[in-house]
Design a protein around this motif. Structure first.
Motif, mmCIF file in Angstrom:
data_model
loop_
_atom_site.group_PDB
_atom_site.id
_atom_site.type_symbol
_atom_site.label_atom_id
_atom_site.label_comp_id
_atom_site.label_asym_id
_atom_site.label_seq_id
_atom_site.Cartn_x
_atom_site.Cartn_y
_atom_site.Cartn_z
ATOM 1 N N THR A 72 17.646 6.464 63.613
ATOM 2 C CA THR A 72 18.668 7.245 63.076
ATOM 3 C C THR A 72 18.360 8.707 63.639
ATOM 4 N N TYR A 73 19.082 9.450 64.125
ATOM 5 C CA TYR A 73 18.930 10.734 64.692
ATOM 6 C C TYR A 73 19.438 11.888 63.812
ATOM 7 N N ASP A 74 18.971 12.896 63.459
ATOM 8 C CA ASP A 74 19.674 13.944 62.655
ATOM 9 C C ASP A 74 20.407 14.610 63.444
ATOM 10 N N ALA A 75 21.827 14.942 62.956
ATOM 11 C CA ALA A 75 22.734 15.267 63.736
ATOM 12 C C ALA A 75 23.590 16.229 62.809
ATOM 13 N N ILE A 76 24.565 17.071 63.411
ATOM 14 C CA ILE A 76 25.741 17.652 62.884
ATOM 15 C C ILE A 76 26.999 17.173 63.362
ATOM 16 N N THR A 77 28.103 17.082 62.540
ATOM 17 C CA THR A 77 29.222 16.307 62.979
ATOM 18 C C THR A 77 30.355 17.040 62.500
ATOM 19 N N ASN A 78 31.424 17.416 63.643
ATOM 20 C CA ASN A 78 32.652 17.685 63.164
ATOM 21 C C ASN A 78 33.544 16.789 63.230
ATOM 22 N N ILE A 79 34.333 16.582 62.145
ATOM 23 C CA ILE A 79 35.445 15.703 61.768
ATOM 24 C C ILE A 79 36.632 16.195 61.670
ATOM 25 N N PHE A 97 26.769 16.242 67.222
ATOM 26 C CA PHE A 97 25.917 16.865 67.754
ATOM 27 C C PHE A 97 24.465 16.129 67.541
ATOM 28 N N LEU A 98 23.878 15.446 68.334
ATOM 29 C CA LEU A 98 22.494 14.799 68.115
ATOM 30 C C LEU A 98 21.462 15.657 68.239
ATOM 31 N N ILE A 99 20.378 15.776 67.464
ATOM 32 C CA ILE A 99 19.257 16.623 67.593
ATOM 33 C C ILE A 99 18.177 15.737 67.870
ATOM 34 N N ASP A 100 17.422 16.028 69.216
ATOM 35 C CA ASP A 100 16.323 15.218 69.950
ATOM 36 C C ASP A 100 16.759 14.007 70.447
ATOM 37 N N THR A 106 39.397 8.758 55.686
ATOM 38 C CA THR A 106 38.615 9.565 56.242
ATOM 39 C C THR A 106 38.391 10.838 55.434
ATOM 40 N N LEU A 107 37.148 11.413 55.876
ATOM 41 C CA LEU A 107 36.997 12.720 54.951
ATOM 42 C C LEU A 107 37.650 13.828 55.467
ATOM 43 N N ARG A 108 37.701 14.728 54.644
ATOM 44 C CA ARG A 108 38.576 16.167 54.657
ATOM 45 C C ARG A 108 38.063 16.874 55.954
ATOM 46 N N GLU A 109 38.721 17.281 56.950
ATOM 47 C CA GLU A 109 37.937 18.065 58.175
ATOM 48 C C GLU A 109 37.006 19.182 57.601
ATOM 49 N N GLY A 110 36.155 19.193 58.719
ATOM 50 C CA GLY A 110 34.945 19.988 58.314
ATOM 51 C C GLY A 110 33.656 19.647 59.012
ATOM 52 N N VAL A 111 32.698 20.281 59.028
ATOM 53 C CA VAL A 111 31.432 20.095 59.678
ATOM 54 C C VAL A 111 30.347 19.605 58.506
ATOM 55 N N TYR A 112 29.702 18.580 58.928
ATOM 56 C CA TYR A 112 28.957 17.836 58.023
ATOM 57 C C TYR A 112 27.378 17.596 58.451
ATOM 58 N N ALA A 113 26.437 17.631 57.542
ATOM 59 C CA ALA A 113 25.112 17.160 57.747
ATOM 60 C C ALA A 113 25.212 15.706 57.850
ATOM 61 N N THR A 114 24.873 14.909 59.071
ATOM 62 C CA THR A 114 24.866 13.554 59.273
ATOM 63 C C THR A 114 23.392 12.980 59.847
ATOM 64 N N GLY A 115 23.502 11.716 59.909
ATOM 65 C CA GLY A 115 22.642 11.260 60.652
ATOM 66 C C GLY A 115 23.272 10.057 61.630
ATOM 67 N N VAL A 116 22.791 9.913 62.706
ATOM 68 C CA VAL A 116 23.580 9.023 63.726
ATOM 69 C C VAL A 116 22.621 7.959 64.100
ATOM 70 N N GLU A 117 22.863 6.732 63.781
ATOM 71 C CA GLU A 117 22.048 5.476 64.128
ATOM 72 C C GLU A 117 22.591 4.945 65.782
ATOM 73 N N VAL A 118 21.699 5.061 66.392
ATOM 74 C CA VAL A 118 21.571 4.661 67.704
ATOM 75 C C VAL A 118 20.561 3.509 68.232
ATOM 76 N N ASP A 119 20.997 2.534 68.593
ATOM 77 C CA ASP A 119 19.787 1.756 68.992
ATOM 78 C C ASP A 119 18.667 1.301 67.821
ATOM 79 N N GLY A 120 19.180 1.247 66.608
ATOM 80 C CA GLY A 120 18.288 0.996 65.530
ATOM 81 C C GLY A 120 17.541 2.312 65.098
ATOM 82 N N ILE A 129 28.754 21.105 55.406
ATOM 83 C CA ILE A 129 28.303 22.366 55.822
ATOM 84 C C ILE A 129 29.158 23.443 55.633
ATOM 85 N N ARG A 130 30.470 23.258 56.160
ATOM 86 C CA ARG A 130 31.595 24.248 56.253
ATOM 87 C C ARG A 130 32.736 23.779 56.467
#
Length: 302
Positions: free
Chosen positions: A228-235, A251-254, A212-226, A272-273
């Motif tokens: 990919t939505y822009d998102a931010i992810t806290n891991i 957190f999925l945008i739109d 896994t990644l180090r804890e933090g907030v990342y710029a991501t894309g989330v693929e759902v049903d084919g 991101i941070r």
């Protein structure tokens, strides 16, 4: 793409390795094997393990990608057959002789392709020199692919990628792999706090075997049903809510709709941070808005 374990009746060119991160060197090796398979008019097969073999050799290492994630990548690379073996205590004791015999006896192999550092069998005692001897005896051709190196001469390896992930160097890890690090799974029920801030939230638990990644907030894309939505992810943890469990919350945008139970893939693009504790929900809401702006900037530089 077919998935087998013990037998397959068609002729194959076999790419041998663990391929736990399917990095740029692995992709190059598979491409070499694909070219040979096409020239021979046979199918391309890749050998790998379904589970984490490291724990059977007292190594504290995890797989960069799970078996299902690797299958997705293999299919993208044009693999026809995946030989997915399950490592257990008995198989971990298999000698280099029996390891090769088991594969050669079970599959119709036209040619073998492996990396220069490929090892196999109990204790990793089998190496390329021994493999050369066995393929010559069997009348099978062997192609050994040299190390794949970065521009500054570093050997690209899964160990280096795991270190980048643990250090939070996601962009560096992605460069080494030639693709974004990803985490896949079914969305699980959590507190749904993201909806309070106006964003659909998708929570995943990370399999024990996965690096896994180090804890933090990342710029991501989330693929759902084919798609990919822009998102931010806290891991990692959520200290604001005194929640110190390790989860992946995106957190999925739109996105409109219910995410619970859906199979999704989260692609990580840039950090991101660090994770931090906020004084209030209003402070969190303001920070999320900033995170979205930073994520947009990161994605524009990809």
């Amino acid at each position: 793409m077919k998935i087998v374990e013990n037998n397959y009746d068609k002729e194959i060119v076999l790419a041998m390795g663990l391929f736990d991160s399917v990095h740029r060197g692995h992709a190059h090796l598979i491409a070499e094997a694909k070219e040979i398979a096409e020239s021979e008019g046979v199918e391309l097969a890749v050998f790998t393990f379904k589970n984490n073999p490291f724990r059977f050799y007292n190594r504290d290492a995890k797989m960069v990608f799970t078996f299902s994630e690797r299958l997705k990548i293999f299919e993208e690379l044009g693999v026809d057959v995946v030989i997915g073996k399950t490592m257990d205590a008995d198989y971990a004791k298999t000698t280099k002789e029996d390891f090769i015999s088991g594969i050669f006896d079970s599959f119709r192999i036209k040619a073998v392709v492996c990396g220069a550092d490929y090892t196999f069998g109990a204790g990793g005692n089998g190496n390329v020199d021994y493999l050369k001897k066995r393929v010559e005896e069997a009348g099978i051709s062997l192609t050994v692919v040299p190390y794949f190196r970065t521009d500054n001469g570093d050997k690209i390896s899964s160990n280096l990628i795991r270190k980048c992930l643990s250090d939070g160097q996601i962009r560096r890890a992605n460069q080494l792999m030639g693709r974004p690090y990803m985490i896949s799974g079914n969305v699980v029920h959590c507190f749904g706090r993201g909806r309070e801030f106006g964003f659909p939230t998708a929570n995943l638990f990370v399999p024990e075997e996965k690096a896994t990644l180090r804890e933090g907030v990342y710029a991501t894309g989330v693929e759902v049903d084919g798609y990919t939505y822009d998102a931010i992810t806290n891991i990692g943890s959520k200290p604001t809510f005194d929640d110190y469990s390790f989860t992946v919350e995106s957190f999925l945008i739109d996105y409109k709709g219910d995410l619970y139970g859906k199979f999704i893939t989260v692609y990580f693009y840039g950090k991101i941070r660090d994770t931090r504790k906020f004084a209030s929900e209003n402070e969190i809401r303001a920070r999320i808005e900033q995170d979205i702006e930073v994520a947009a900037l990161i994605k524009r530089t990809l």
